[in-house]
Design a protein around this motif. Sequence first.
Motif, PDB file in Angstrom:
ATOM      1  N   LYS A  51      34.758  13.818 -57.458  1.00 21.03           N
ATOM      2  CA  LYS A  51      35.612  14.463 -58.447  1.00 21.03           C
ATOM      3  C   LYS A  51      35.084  15.810 -58.935  1.00 21.03           C
ATOM      4  O   LYS A  51      35.779  16.513 -59.651  1.00 21.03           O
ATOM      5  CB  LYS A  51      35.852  13.513 -59.617  1.00 21.03           C
ATOM      6  N   GLU A 102      34.675   3.254 -65.711  1.00 28.03           N
ATOM      7  CA  GLU A 102      34.895   3.573 -64.294  1.00 28.03           C
ATOM      8  C   GLU A 102      33.537   3.757 -63.635  1.00 28.03           C
ATOM      9  O   GLU A 102      32.672   4.453 -64.171  1.00 28.03           O
ATOM     10  CB  GLU A 102      35.719   4.850 -64.136  1.00 28.03           C
ATOM     11  N   ARG A 104      31.257   5.022 -60.353  1.00 31.53           N
ATOM     12  CA  ARG A 104      31.202   5.900 -59.185  1.00 31.53           C
ATOM     13  C   ARG A 104      29.819   5.741 -58.586  1.00 31.53           C
ATOM     14  O   ARG A 104      28.816   5.737 -59.311  1.00 31.53           O
ATOM     15  CB  ARG A 104      31.442   7.359 -59.570  1.00 31.53           C
ATOM     16  N   ILE A 137      36.774  -0.145 -63.447  1.00 28.74           N
ATOM     17  CA  ILE A 137      37.586   0.216 -62.287  1.00 28.74           C
ATOM     18  C   ILE A 137      36.766   1.053 -61.314  1.00 28.74           C
ATOM     19  O   ILE A 137      35.756   1.649 -61.671  1.00 28.74           O
ATOM     20  CB  ILE A 137      38.882   0.959 -62.680  1.00 28.74           C
ATOM     21  N   GLU A 139      37.827   3.736 -58.058  1.00 32.68           N
ATOM     22  CA  GLU A 139      38.862   4.401 -57.270  1.00 32.68           C
ATOM     23  C   GLU A 139      38.249   4.879 -55.961  1.00 32.68           C
ATOM     24  O   GLU A 139      37.243   5.588 -55.971  1.00 32.68           O
ATOM     25  CB  GLU A 139      39.447   5.598 -58.022  1.00 32.68           C
ATOM     26  N   SER A 142      41.283   4.840 -49.368  1.00 32.10           N
ATOM     27  CA  SER A 142      41.319   3.625 -48.544  1.00 32.10           C
ATOM     28  C   SER A 142      40.835   3.824 -47.110  1.00 32.10           C
ATOM     29  O   SER A 142      40.076   3.005 -46.604  1.00 32.10           O
ATOM     30  CB  SER A 142      42.721   3.016 -48.552  1.00 32.10           C
ATOM     31  N   GLN A 159      41.445  -5.398 -55.475  1.00 29.77           N
ATOM     32  CA  GLN A 159      42.386  -4.291 -55.453  1.00 29.77           C
ATOM     33  C   GLN A 159      43.554  -4.616 -56.368  1.00 29.77           C
ATOM     34  O   GLN A 159      44.143  -5.695 -56.286  1.00 29.77           O
ATOM     35  CB  GLN A 159      42.891  -4.058 -54.030  1.00 29.77           C
ATOM     36  N   THR A 162      47.599   0.409 -55.080  1.00 30.11           N
ATOM     37  CA  THR A 162      47.454   1.406 -54.034  1.00 30.11           C
ATOM     38  C   THR A 162      48.415   2.532 -54.367  1.00 30.11           C
ATOM     39  O   THR A 162      49.615   2.309 -54.505  1.00 30.11           O
ATOM     40  CB  THR A 162      47.794   0.836 -52.645  1.00 30.11           C
ATOM     41  N   ARG A 166      48.063   9.771 -52.297  1.00 30.13           N
ATOM     42  CA  ARG A 166      47.577  10.370 -53.546  1.00 30.13           C
ATOM     43  C   ARG A 166      46.493  11.417 -53.311  1.00 30.13           C
ATOM     44  O   ARG A 166      46.298  12.312 -54.096  1.00 30.13           O
ATOM     45  CB  ARG A 166      47.050   9.263 -54.452  1.00 30.13           C
ATOM     46  N   LEU A 177      45.064   6.087 -52.275  1.00 26.98           N
ATOM     47  CA  LEU A 177      43.976   5.858 -53.204  1.00 26.98           C
ATOM     48  C   LEU A 177      44.037   4.409 -53.652  1.00 26.98           C
ATOM     49  O   LEU A 177      45.071   3.944 -54.128  1.00 26.98           O
ATOM     50  CB  LEU A 177      44.098   6.781 -54.417  1.00 26.98           C
ATOM     51  N   VAL A 179      42.843   1.425 -56.118  1.00 24.77           N
ATOM     52  CA  VAL A 179      42.274   1.171 -57.431  1.00 24.77           C
ATOM     53  C   VAL A 179      41.822  -0.282 -57.438  1.00 24.77           C
ATOM     54  O   VAL A 179      42.615  -1.192 -57.219  1.00 24.77           O
ATOM     55  CB  VAL A 179      43.292   1.434 -58.560  1.00 24.77           C
ATOM     56  N   GLU A 181      39.403  -3.271 -59.555  1.00 23.40           N
ATOM     57  CA  GLU A 181      38.837  -3.539 -60.875  1.00 23.40           C
ATOM     58  C   GLU A 181      38.160  -4.894 -60.893  1.00 23.40           C
ATOM     59  O   GLU A 181      38.388  -5.728 -60.014  1.00 23.40           O
ATOM     60  CB  GLU A 181      39.876  -3.437 -61.981  1.00 23.40           C
TER      61      GLU A 181
END
Length: 193
Positions: A51, A102, A104, A137, A139, A142, A159, A162, A166, A177, A179, A181
């Motif tokens: 990001k 989130e 990463r 979450i 992200e 895929s 998942q 979707t 995106r 993409l 998502v 969680e």
Amino acid sequence: MRGLPNAEAYPKEIMLRDGDKVSVRPLDPDDKVRLLEFFERIPEEERYYLKENVASAKVIHGWTVNMDFAKVIPIVAVSNNAIVADATLHLDRTPARAHLGEVRVVVDPAYREVGLGGRLIREILDIAANLGLTKVIFELVSQREMEAVCAAERVGFKQVATLEDRVKDFWGNYQDLMVLEIPVADRERWWKG
């Protein structure tokens, strides 16, 4: 105010599946050169999906000088004085989403497939649980980040959405993409994963 819970527990030494050991600890302001060197070892086509421009010395300087653990909790894995993985828990300060985080994670190509990514995800989930978050979450693109998707699913992420087309990939093609969680309350489930 939020911050790193159990800060006194760091650094932690962990053993990887191949027998190597790494030290896991919070990012330190003195890590800016090591962090930039780490991200420079990540292939450009992988950095493309992150990001922020992690190959920018200015971005890394900003991260290390302006650390605010109420917004982002950065954890790194270190081997032989080099950062070999970076994991962050991004916190939402708005009251409506303060229960969410989130994750990463980025792992050096030389340290993949030895359990480091999964261990760092669990470390982030442990921090999230200690902060009282209810869900975290993740992200991921895929078709381009399947190793990370598999690592997240092994930990227990599911998942939930979707988002079609995106993300534009490194080569200009549109990708979905994912998502994922996980509820963090059931610590025993994701620590065993």
